[in-house]
Motif scaffolding. Structure first.
Motif, PDB file in Angstrom:
ATOM      1  N   TYR A 243       0.262  -1.861   0.029  1.00  0.00           N
ATOM      2  CA  TYR A 243      -0.080   0.051  -0.021  1.00  0.00           C
ATOM      3  C   TYR A 243       0.967   1.433  -0.426  1.00  0.00           C
TER       4      TYR A 243
ATOM      5  N   ARG B   6       3.080  11.421   1.805  1.00  0.00           N
ATOM      6  CA  ARG B   6       3.526  10.828   2.178  1.00  0.00           C
ATOM      7  C   ARG B   6       4.151   9.808   3.430  1.00  0.00           C
TER       8      ARG B   6
ATOM      9  N   ASN C  75      -2.486  -2.523   6.764  1.00  0.00           N
ATOM     10  CA  ASN C  75      -3.090  -1.995   5.928  1.00  0.00           C
ATOM     11  C   ASN C  75      -3.525  -0.732   6.816  1.00  0.00           C
TER      12      ASN C  75
ATOM     13  N   PRO D  26      -9.584   5.278   2.549  1.00  0.00           N
ATOM     14  CA  PRO D  26      -9.522   5.872   2.014  1.00  0.00           C
ATOM     15  C   PRO D  26     -10.825   7.344   1.543  1.00  0.00           C
TER      16      PRO D  26
ATOM     17  N   MET E  80      -5.932   9.314   1.254  1.00  0.00           N
ATOM     18  CA  MET E  80      -5.705   8.608   0.678  1.00  0.00           C
ATOM     19  C   MET E  80      -4.330   7.048   0.719  1.00  0.00           C
ATOM     20  N   SER E  81      -5.287   6.091   0.240  1.00  0.00           N
ATOM     21  CA  SER E  81      -4.580   4.328  -0.310  1.00  0.00           C
ATOM     22  C   SER E  81      -4.709   4.290  -0.964  1.00  0.00           C
ATOM     23  N   SER E  82      -3.326   3.772  -1.611  1.00  0.00           N
ATOM     24  CA  SER E  82      -3.916   2.873  -2.806  1.00  0.00           C
ATOM     25  C   SER E  82      -3.256   1.628  -2.818  1.00  0.00           C
ATOM     26  N   LYS E  83      -2.524   0.640  -3.633  1.00  0.00           N
ATOM     27  CA  LYS E  83      -3.011  -0.350  -3.455  1.00  0.00           C
ATOM     28  C   LYS E  83      -1.724  -0.843  -4.804  1.00  0.00           C
ATOM     29  N   PHE E  84      -0.517  -1.221  -4.953  1.00  0.00           N
ATOM     30  CA  PHE E  84       0.189  -1.402  -6.124  1.00  0.00           C
ATOM     31  C   PHE E  84      -0.001  -2.595  -6.589  1.00  0.00           C
ATOM     32  N   ARG E  85       0.343  -2.759  -7.773  1.00  0.00           N
ATOM     33  CA  ARG E  85      -0.549  -3.410  -9.053  1.00  0.00           C
ATOM     34  C   ARG E  85      -0.010  -5.124  -8.539  1.00  0.00           C
TER      35      ARG E  85
END
Length: 123
Positions: free
Chosen positions: A20, A37, A73, A103, A117-122
């Motif tokens: 993440y 970040r 997470n 998020p 905001m939060s995002s997960k790597f591919r």
């Protein structure tokens, strides 16, 4: 004589929070458009650049106003017993009590508004 070959293995350390990425973006206030970040387990937000990881240029912000804590997470917001309090999605945060962030959550510290905001790597 037999020649011996040793394999050298390079260990790649994933970035903090992987898979993440956790971000705070300032959407209102004197630091508008700043993006932070989260890169460690505990991050202090405040007015004093010597005491805070993210220093906000806002006279209503305490020197060590709030903390963001990352545990896997799960990300939490904790008010550090600030003078003017911390608001999460228009609700006051109790000092010292962790509040889980999702998020899109809005955090108000003084006159500064941030969005989490939060995002997960591919994979």
């Amino acid at each position: 004589m037999t020649k011996r070959t040793t394999d050298i293995v390079t260990r790649i350390v994933p970035p903090f929070g992987a898979p993440y990425v956790f971000i705070l973006a300032v959407i209102q206030g004197t630091d508008r458009h700043a993006v932070y970040r989260l890169t460690k387990k505990e991050t202090i937000i405040g007015a004093d650049p010597d005491l805070a990881d993210f220093a906000l240029n806002d006279s209503q912000v305490s020197s060590r106003h709030a903390m963001i804590r990352v545990n896997g997470n799960m990300v939490s917001l904790i008010d550090k017993d600030s003078t003017n309090g911390t608001i999460l999605n228009e609700n006051p945060v109790s000092p010292g009590k962790p509040n889980r962030l999702k998020p899109g959550d809005e955090i108000t510290i003084g006159r500064t508004r941030l969005i989490f905001m939060s995002s997960k790597f591919r994979d």
